[in-house]
Design a protein around this motif. Sequence first.
Motif, short mmCIF file in Angstrom:
data_model
loop_
_atom_site.label_atom_id
_atom_site.label_comp_id
_atom_site.label_asym_id
_atom_site.label_seq_id
_atom_site.Cartn_x
_atom_site.Cartn_y
_atom_site.Cartn_z
N VAL A 1 -38.16 -8.59 7.46
CA VAL A 1 -37.82 -7.18 7.21
C VAL A 1 -36.49 -7.08 6.47
O VAL A 1 -36.35 -6.29 5.52
N ALA A 2 -35.53 -7.90 6.84
CA ALA A 2 -34.24 -7.91 6.15
C ALA A 2 -34.39 -8.37 4.70
O ALA A 2 -33.79 -7.78 3.79
N ASP A 3 -35.18 -9.41 4.48
CA ASP A 3 -35.41 -9.90 3.12
C ASP A 3 -36.10 -8.84 2.25
O ASP A 3 -35.73 -8.64 1.09
N ILE A 4 -37.08 -8.15 2.82
CA ILE A 4 -37.78 -7.10 2.09
C ILE A 4 -36.82 -5.96 1.76
O ILE A 4 -36.87 -5.39 0.66
N ALA A 5 -35.93 -5.64 2.69
CA ALA A 5 -34.95 -4.57 2.45
C ALA A 5 -34.04 -4.90 1.27
O ALA A 5 -33.61 -4.00 0.54
N VAL A 6 -33.75 -6.18 1.05
CA VAL A 6 -32.93 -6.59 -0.09
C VAL A 6 -33.74 -6.49 -1.38
O VAL A 6 -33.23 -6.08 -2.43
N LEU A 7 -35.01 -6.86 -1.32
CA LEU A 7 -35.87 -6.83 -2.50
C LEU A 7 -36.22 -5.41 -2.94
O LEU A 7 -36.27 -5.12 -4.15
N ASN A 8 -36.47 -4.52 -2.00
CA ASN A 8 -36.97 -3.18 -2.32
C ASN A 8 -36.19 -2.44 -3.40
O ASN A 8 -36.81 -1.90 -4.33
N PRO A 9 -34.85 -2.38 -3.35
CA PRO A 9 -34.15 -1.63 -4.40
C PRO A 9 -34.24 -2.28 -5.78
O PRO A 9 -34.00 -1.61 -6.79
N GLU A 10 -34.60 -3.53 -5.83
CA GLU A 10 -34.73 -4.23 -7.11
C GLU A 10 -36.04 -3.90 -7.81
O GLU A 10 -36.15 -4.05 -9.03
N ILE A 11 -37.05 -3.50 -7.03
CA ILE A 11 -38.38 -3.23 -7.60
C ILE A 11 -38.94 -1.91 -7.06
O ILE A 11 -40.03 -1.87 -6.48
N PRO A 12 -38.22 -0.81 -7.22
CA PRO A 12 -38.61 0.44 -6.56
C PRO A 12 -39.99 0.97 -6.96
O PRO A 12 -40.69 1.52 -6.11
N GLU A 13 -40.38 0.83 -8.20
CA GLU A 13 -41.69 1.35 -8.62
C GLU A 13 -42.82 0.54 -7.97
O GLU A 13 -43.84 1.10 -7.58
#
Length: 113
Positions: A11-23
């Motif tokens: 969940v923490a790793d996904i939270a870091v990735l999410n703002p990088e690929i918002p669409e």
Amino acid sequence: MDWEAFMDGIVADIAVLNPEIPETVKGFGIMGAAAKKSGALDEKTKEIMALGIAIATRCDSCIGFHVKSLIRLGLTRPELCEALAMATYMGGGPSYAYSAKALKAYDTFKGGS
């Protein structure tokens, strides 16, 4: 495997990735909501299917997410074990091992171990 710590890390790793690929995240969320919507099949049945695919593809984080969803949807341990028997039948030895992981995840998240 410490399922709680493992899933917290994912969940923490996904939270870091999410703002990088918002669409992509937005599209994935829309797709997930549409796929899970009850229709001819209810959400619980669809999540059982997703767990079987997670086992077949050997995706630990997917197993964790779908087991948690199934617990939320009221899946019982006997129901889970029947689903795991089918996943093992369809996937052979590797699915047998990952079915055991799914049962451990269920027991952990339900508070049984």
